[in-house]
Design a protein around this motif. Structure first.
Motif, PDB file in Angstrom:
ATOM      1  N   ILE A  81      45.850  41.371  34.040  1.00  0.00           N
ATOM      2  CA  ILE A  81      45.004  41.146  35.222  1.00  0.00           C
ATOM      3  C   ILE A  81      45.107  42.331  36.172  1.00  0.00           C
ATOM      4  N   VAL A  82      46.340  42.788  36.406  1.00  0.00           N
ATOM      5  CA  VAL A  82      46.526  43.939  37.301  1.00  0.00           C
ATOM      6  C   VAL A  82      45.812  45.161  36.731  1.00  0.00           C
ATOM      7  N   GLY A  83      45.894  45.348  35.405  1.00  0.00           N
ATOM      8  CA  GLY A  83      45.186  46.468  34.786  1.00  0.00           C
ATOM      9  C   GLY A  83      43.685  46.335  34.939  1.00  0.00           C
ATOM     10  N   ASP A  84      43.158  45.112  34.767  1.00  0.00           N
ATOM     11  CA  ASP A  84      41.717  44.895  34.929  1.00  0.00           C
ATOM     12  C   ASP A  84      41.282  45.141  36.366  1.00  0.00           C
ATOM     13  N   VAL A  85      42.096  44.677  37.320  1.00  0.00           N
ATOM     14  CA  VAL A  85      41.777  44.918  38.737  1.00  0.00           C
ATOM     15  C   VAL A  85      41.780  46.417  39.021  1.00  0.00           C
ATOM     16  N   GLY A  86      42.755  47.110  38.452  1.00  0.00           N
ATOM     17  CA  GLY A  86      42.807  48.565  38.645  1.00  0.00           C
ATOM     18  C   GLY A  86      41.578  49.245  38.073  1.00  0.00           C
ATOM     19  N   ASN A  87      41.153  48.822  36.886  1.00  0.00           N
ATOM     20  CA  ASN A  87      39.950  49.412  36.287  1.00  0.00           C
ATOM     21  C   ASN A  87      38.711  49.092  37.113  1.00  0.00           C
ATOM     22  N   ALA A  88      38.624  47.843  37.605  1.00  0.00           N
ATOM     23  CA  ALA A  88      37.464  47.455  38.410  1.00  0.00           C
ATOM     24  C   ALA A  88      37.411  48.253  39.706  1.00  0.00           C
TER      25      ALA A  88
END
Length: 152
Positions: A81-88
């Motif tokens: 989730i943290v990685g997805d938030v970072g990508n977003a």
């Protein structure tokens, strides 16, 4: 006693002294060997204890590792989730940078047109007139409602 008798007597005394010295050394060596024998007899028991402790440590290490793996499995969705938030957020900021760059280019183009046509003073005059008009309407509304304070 003849000289040969005295020589044999001296040789006998020397052998006696040598025998006493060798007996003392052998007695000390026997004490050392007795201590080594006791140590060697205790060694299997000590090795068994050490191997038992080592196997306990390995067993507990395996349990700890299994626990850490279980907790990492529970935390891995959070990392995703943290990685997805970072990508977003990276995508959002890159799109904002693109929009900002395009607006900058457009404003520089507009500035260039205004400079070439000498319209900067006209736009400033219109903006100042618009501000004064709005300010005058605001003051009229404030005065009509009884909120006039006089200053700003």
């Amino acid at each position: 006693m003849t000289l040969v008798g005295v020589g044999v007597l001296l040789i006998g005394v020397a052998f006696l002294v040598l025998a006493v010295f060798v007996a003392h050394v052998l007695n000390n060596l026997a004490g050392v060997l007795d201590g080594v024998d006791k140590t060697v007899q205790q060694l299997p028991g000590q090795l068994d204890d050490m191997l038992n402790e080592t196997s306990n440590i390995i067993r507990e290490s395996n349990q700890t590792l299994a626990d850490v793996n279980e907790k990492m499995e529970q935390l891995s969705p959070l990392f995703y989730i943290v990685g997805d938030v970072g990508n977003a957020t990276r995508k959002l900021t890159s799109s904002l940078v693109d929009v900002t760059e395009s607006m900058k280019e457009k404003s520089e183009t507009g500035k260039g047109i205004a400079d070439t046509n000498k319209l900067g003073g006209i736009y400033g005059s219109f903006a100042l007139g618009y501000y004064w008009l709005k300010r005058r309407q605001q003051l009229k509304n404030d005065y009509a409602e009884g909120e006039f304070t006089g200053g700003n």
